[in-house]
Design a protein around this motif. Structure first.
Motif, PDB file in Angstrom:
ATOM      1  N   UNK A  83       9.601   0.207  -7.972  1.00 12.55           N
ATOM      2  CA  UNK A  83      10.856   0.866  -7.633  1.00 12.55           C
ATOM      3  C   UNK A  83      10.530   2.319  -7.292  1.00 12.55           C
ATOM      4  N   UNK A  84      10.942   2.753  -6.105  1.00 12.13           N
ATOM      5  CA  UNK A  84      10.686   4.121  -5.664  1.00 12.13           C
ATOM      6  C   UNK A  84      12.028   4.808  -5.448  1.00 12.13           C
TER       7      UNK A  84
ATOM      8  N   UNK B 156       0.837  -1.197   0.000  1.00 14.37           N
ATOM      9  CA  UNK B 156       0.000   0.000   0.000  1.00 14.37           C
ATOM     10  C   UNK B 156       0.877   1.255   0.000  1.00 14.37           C
ATOM     11  N   UNK B 157       0.422   2.334  -0.626  1.00 13.54           N
ATOM     12  CA  UNK B 157       1.209   3.572  -0.657  1.00 13.54           C
ATOM     13  C   UNK B 157       1.597   4.080   0.736  1.00 13.54           C
ATOM     14  N   UNK B 158       0.685   3.952   1.710  1.00 11.90           N
ATOM     15  CA  UNK B 158       1.019   4.450   3.050  1.00 11.90           C
ATOM     16  C   UNK B 158       2.148   3.635   3.686  1.00 11.90           C
ATOM     17  N   UNK B 159       2.292   2.360   3.341  1.00 11.42           N
ATOM     18  CA  UNK B 159       3.409   1.551   3.846  1.00 11.42           C
ATOM     19  C   UNK B 159       4.727   2.053   3.258  1.00 11.42           C
ATOM     20  N   UNK B 160       4.686   2.415   1.975  1.00  8.99           N
ATOM     21  CA  UNK B 160       5.881   2.941   1.317  1.00  8.99           C
ATOM     22  C   UNK B 160       6.272   4.272   1.953  1.00  8.99           C
ATOM     23  N   UNK B 161       5.278   5.129   2.170  1.00  8.91           N
ATOM     24  CA  UNK B 161       5.549   6.430   2.791  1.00  8.91           C
ATOM     25  C   UNK B 161       6.204   6.266   4.162  1.00  8.91           C
TER      26      UNK B 161
ATOM     27  N   UNK C 234       1.089   9.518  -6.321  1.00  6.91           N
ATOM     28  CA  UNK C 234       0.617   8.347  -5.574  1.00  6.91           C
ATOM     29  C   UNK C 234       0.435   7.176  -6.533  1.00  6.91           C
ATOM     30  N   UNK C 235       1.201   6.083  -6.342  1.00  9.59           N
ATOM     31  CA  UNK C 235       1.157   4.973  -7.296  1.00  9.59           C
ATOM     32  C   UNK C 235      -0.013   4.016  -7.099  1.00  9.59           C
TER      33      UNK C 235
END
Length: 128
Positions: free
Chosen positions: A96-97, A68-73, A85-86
């Motif tokens: 890949x971020x 999830x995007x919030x986990x990446x953040x 936001x992917x």
């Protein structure tokens, strides 16, 4: 009347700048993804991201399916912008971020067709 005219012009300028920033980020991602896809198709197992990413960046990480995007953040201590936001990482992909300080430079979807991915030494994309 004059006040409304200035508000309208200001709004148009802001929207135009936002669209320009979004388009620039999308173009960068498409070019980088094409270059990365070419390298993966050639069977490379360790890819030097410094040779592919032209922008300044300080951190790279890769995330697996269903992330999830919030986990990446939280993991990278960044915030995705309105246009960056992917969404959730799909089952068939890794994401890949690339960040610079606390800002997302680009995100690139990687097909699982070539294997699973990890980042080594904050510079190399390794294909397992």
């Amino acid at each position: 009347m004059k006040k409304n005219k200035y508000i309208t012009i200001g709004f148009i300028v802001i929207v135009g700048i936002a669209l320009l920033l979004w388009a620039t980020n999308q173009e960068l991602s498409v070019v980088q993804k094409a270059e990365l896809s070419n390298v993966l198709e050639q069977g490379e197992k360790k890819i030097d991201l410094a040779q592919l990413i032209d922008s300044s960046w300080t951190k790279a990480d890769v995330f697996g399916p269903y992330t999830q995007p919030n986990w990446i953040e939280e993991s990278m201590d960044v915030k995705f912008g309105l246009f960056s936001d992917p969404g959730e990482v799909l089952e068939s992909e890794f994401l890949l971020v690339i960040t610079n300080e606390r800002k997302v430079v680009t995100t690139i979807s990687l097909s699982r067709e070539y294997g699973d991915y990890e980042i080594e030494d904050n510079r190399y994309l390794s294909v397992q």
